[in-house]
Scaffold this motif. Structure first.
Motif, PDB file in Angstrom:
ATOM      1  N   PRO A  25       0.827  -1.211   0.000  1.00  0.00           N
ATOM      2  CA  PRO A  25       0.000   0.000   0.000  1.00  0.00           C
ATOM      3  C   PRO A  25       0.862   1.263   0.000  1.00  0.00           C
ATOM      4  O   PRO A  25       1.821   1.357   0.764  1.00  0.00           O
ATOM      5  CB  PRO A  25      -0.813  -0.126   1.290  1.00  0.00           C
ATOM      6  CG  PRO A  25       0.051  -0.942   2.196  1.00  0.00           C
ATOM      7  CD  PRO A  25       0.803  -1.889   1.303  1.00  0.00           C
ATOM      8  N   MET A  26       0.502   2.220  -0.830  1.00  0.00           N
ATOM      9  CA  MET A  26       1.290   3.442  -0.960  1.00  0.00           C
ATOM     10  C   MET A  26       0.510   4.682  -0.514  1.00  0.00           C
ATOM     11  O   MET A  26       1.042   5.536   0.180  1.00  0.00           O
ATOM     12  CB  MET A  26       1.740   3.612  -2.414  1.00  0.00           C
ATOM     13  CG  MET A  26       2.596   2.484  -2.954  1.00  0.00           C
ATOM     14  SD  MET A  26       4.313   2.569  -2.421  1.00  0.00           S
ATOM     15  CE  MET A  26       4.898   3.906  -3.450  1.00  0.00           C
ATOM     16  N   THR A  27      -0.735   4.783  -0.938  1.00  0.00           N
ATOM     17  CA  THR A  27      -1.549   5.944  -0.594  1.00  0.00           C
ATOM     18  C   THR A  27      -2.228   5.736   0.754  1.00  0.00           C
ATOM     19  O   THR A  27      -2.332   4.602   1.255  1.00  0.00           O
ATOM     20  CB  THR A  27      -2.626   6.185  -1.656  1.00  0.00           C
ATOM     21  OG1 THR A  27      -3.570   5.092  -1.619  1.00  0.00           O
ATOM     22  CG2 THR A  27      -2.012   6.281  -3.045  1.00  0.00           C
ATOM     23  N   ALA A  28      -2.720   6.824   1.329  1.00  0.00           N
ATOM     24  CA  ALA A  28      -3.428   6.724   2.611  1.00  0.00           C
ATOM     25  C   ALA A  28      -4.646   5.820   2.491  1.00  0.00           C
ATOM     26  O   ALA A  28      -4.949   5.034   3.397  1.00  0.00           O
ATOM     27  CB  ALA A  28      -3.839   8.114   3.093  1.00  0.00           C
ATOM     28  N   ALA A  29      -5.349   5.905   1.368  1.00  0.00           N
ATOM     29  CA  ALA A  29      -6.534   5.064   1.166  1.00  0.00           C
ATOM     30  C   ALA A  29      -6.153   3.589   1.095  1.00  0.00           C
ATOM     31  O   ALA A  29      -6.849   2.726   1.651  1.00  0.00           O
ATOM     32  CB  ALA A  29      -7.260   5.486  -0.106  1.00  0.00           C
ATOM     33  N   GLU A  30      -5.043   3.284   0.422  1.00  0.00           N
ATOM     34  CA  GLU A  30      -4.590   1.893   0.345  1.00  0.00           C
ATOM     35  C   GLU A  30      -4.131   1.390   1.704  1.00  0.00           C
ATOM     36  O   GLU A  30      -4.410   0.238   2.073  1.00  0.00           O
ATOM     37  CB  GLU A  30      -3.450   1.777  -0.662  1.00  0.00           C
ATOM     38  CG  GLU A  30      -3.870   1.949  -2.111  1.00  0.00           C
ATOM     39  CD  GLU A  30      -2.701   1.955  -3.082  1.00  0.00           C
ATOM     40  OE1 GLU A  30      -2.931   1.719  -4.283  1.00  0.00           O
ATOM     41  OE2 GLU A  30      -1.554   2.192  -2.638  1.00  0.00           O
ATOM     42  N   HIS A  49       3.683   4.950   7.683  1.00  0.00           N
ATOM     43  CA  HIS A  49       4.629   5.632   6.801  1.00  0.00           C
ATOM     44  C   HIS A  49       3.831   6.261   5.664  1.00  0.00           C
ATOM     45  O   HIS A  49       2.975   5.597   5.063  1.00  0.00           O
ATOM     46  CB  HIS A  49       5.613   4.641   6.178  1.00  0.00           C
ATOM     47  CG  HIS A  49       6.747   4.255   7.058  1.00  0.00           C
ATOM     48  ND1 HIS A  49       7.994   4.840   6.986  1.00  0.00           N
ATOM     49  CD2 HIS A  49       6.832   3.319   8.035  1.00  0.00           C
ATOM     50  CE1 HIS A  49       8.809   4.274   7.864  1.00  0.00           C
ATOM     51  NE2 HIS A  49       8.122   3.346   8.518  1.00  0.00           N
ATOM     52  N   LEU A  50       4.137   7.506   5.323  1.00  0.00           N
ATOM     53  CA  LEU A  50       3.496   8.173   4.196  1.00  0.00           C
ATOM     54  C   LEU A  50       4.479   8.347   3.049  1.00  0.00           C
ATOM     55  O   LEU A  50       5.695   8.362   3.251  1.00  0.00           O
ATOM     56  CB  LEU A  50       2.946   9.533   4.623  1.00  0.00           C
ATOM     57  CG  LEU A  50       1.810   9.520   5.652  1.00  0.00           C
ATOM     58  CD1 LEU A  50       1.374  10.944   5.950  1.00  0.00           C
ATOM     59  CD2 LEU A  50       0.638   8.674   5.190  1.00  0.00           C
ATOM     60  N   ARG A  51       3.942   8.528   1.847  1.00  0.00           N
ATOM     61  CA  ARG A  51       4.745   8.763   0.649  1.00  0.00           C
ATOM     62  C   ARG A  51       4.263  10.037  -0.050  1.00  0.00           C
ATOM     63  O   ARG A  51       3.092  10.416   0.070  1.00  0.00           O
ATOM     64  CB  ARG A  51       4.610   7.585  -0.322  1.00  0.00           C
ATOM     65  CG  ARG A  51       4.907   6.213   0.280  1.00  0.00           C
ATOM     66  CD  ARG A  51       6.341   6.101   0.790  1.00  0.00           C
ATOM     67  NE  ARG A  51       6.627   4.739   1.232  1.00  0.00           N
ATOM     68  CZ  ARG A  51       7.042   3.772   0.413  1.00  0.00           C
ATOM     69  NH1 ARG A  51       7.208   4.007  -0.866  1.00  0.00           N
ATOM     70  NH2 ARG A  51       7.282   2.566   0.895  1.00  0.00           N
ATOM     71  N   ASP A  52       5.173  10.644  -0.808  1.00  0.00           N
ATOM     72  CA  ASP A  52       4.772  11.813  -1.581  1.00  0.00           C
ATOM     73  C   ASP A  52       4.181  11.364  -2.913  1.00  0.00           C
ATOM     74  O   ASP A  52       4.006  10.157  -3.157  1.00  0.00           O
ATOM     75  CB  ASP A  52       5.954  12.770  -1.778  1.00  0.00           C
ATOM     76  CG  ASP A  52       7.093  12.177  -2.607  1.00  0.00           C
ATOM     77  OD1 ASP A  52       6.892  11.154  -3.290  1.00  0.00           O
ATOM     78  OD2 ASP A  52       8.196  12.741  -2.559  1.00  0.00           O
TER      79      ASP A  52
END
Length: 256
Positions: A25-30, A49-52
């Motif tokens: 999962p990469m996005t907040a929704a995922e 962990h968050l990603r740009d």
């Protein structure tokens, strides 16, 4: 102060992408959807962990605040711990700012990284977190980190039963593979110091499950997920984070 969850999910980490595993999962929704699926299997906390927009590691107070708002709306009362991991991109001042200004009440922080600044500055940061009621889980990569913590934390925080630690197994091993025996030096350190903190373990590679079972047997808690391993104990690759959680839950029920 929120205690550590028994099973904290770490679904993505700072470096991996969907090229490493399509179900990462990469996005907040995922991340939300993954966490909900894993909660149904026994997970009771999230290491976030968050990603740009380019998929790179992101420490941003506003982005964290937005993600926390989402989780609080969709999973009320579910513990969410933010990371302050530098990944070679952020300095201690920025890490401290994120911890104090993201709206989180649970924070993961490396004593080794924060002590790139003066120890008095780091000590003051920990005291500030304590005054605000933030739960800081101190990342310890080895016993040297543990000893450093004893020199930086004030006695009242070091000996408090709500002190939160995570022992990292296999991070610097060849191929990032862990062995349950790597927990022993940390357990010896706890015995020698007489400390009785709220502690957990994370472990890399196919040794993740047996290492976490060992932690549970020793009275600790677990952080599991694709951040540390996409592999089951037999070396096969998991379909998703939920499959890793399911293996851990089954292994723990058989072992204790």
């Amino acid at each position: 102060m929120t205690p550590l969850p028994k099973i904290m999910l770490a679904p993505n980490g700072a470096r991996l992408t969907k090229a490493d595993h399509p179900a990462l999962p990469m996005t907040a929704a995922e991340i939300l959807a993954t966490t909900q699926a894993c909660q149904a299997l026994g997970v009771d906390g999230l290491h976030l962990h968050l990603r740009d927009q380019d998929g790179k590691h992101l420490l941003d107070a506003a982005a964290y605040a937005d993600a926390l708002t989402l989780f609080r709306a969709e999973m009320p009362g579910f513990p969410v711990q933010i990371t302050t991991e530098a990944v070679g991109m952020y300095d201690p001042a920025h890490q401290r700012h994120i911890a104090l200004n993201s709206g989180a009440d649970m924070v993961s922080a490396s004593i080794r990284e924060l002590c790139r600044d003066d120890h008095d500055v780091t000590r003051a940061f920990y005291n500030d977190c304590h005054k605000r009621g933030f739960a800081v889980q101190h990342i310890l990569y080895d016993v040297e980190d543990a000893e450093l913590l004893t020199h930086v934390l004030e006695e009242k925080l070091l000996t408090a039963p709500e002190l939160q630690l995570i022992f990292v197994l296999g991070r610097y091993a060849v191929g990032q593979k862990s062995d349950p025996k790597e927990l022993d030096p940390f357990l010896d350190w706890l015995k020698q110091t007489g400390l009785s903190p709220d502690w957990a373990v994370c472990a890399f590679g196919p040794g993740e499950t047996p290492a976490l079972v060992r932690a549970v047997q020793a009275g600790g808690k677990c952080r599991i997920g694709f951040e540390n391993s996409r592999q089951h104990a037999d070396g096969s690759v998991a379909t998703d984070n939920a499959e890793r959680v399911a293996e851990l839950v089954k292994a723990c029920s058989e072992a204790v």
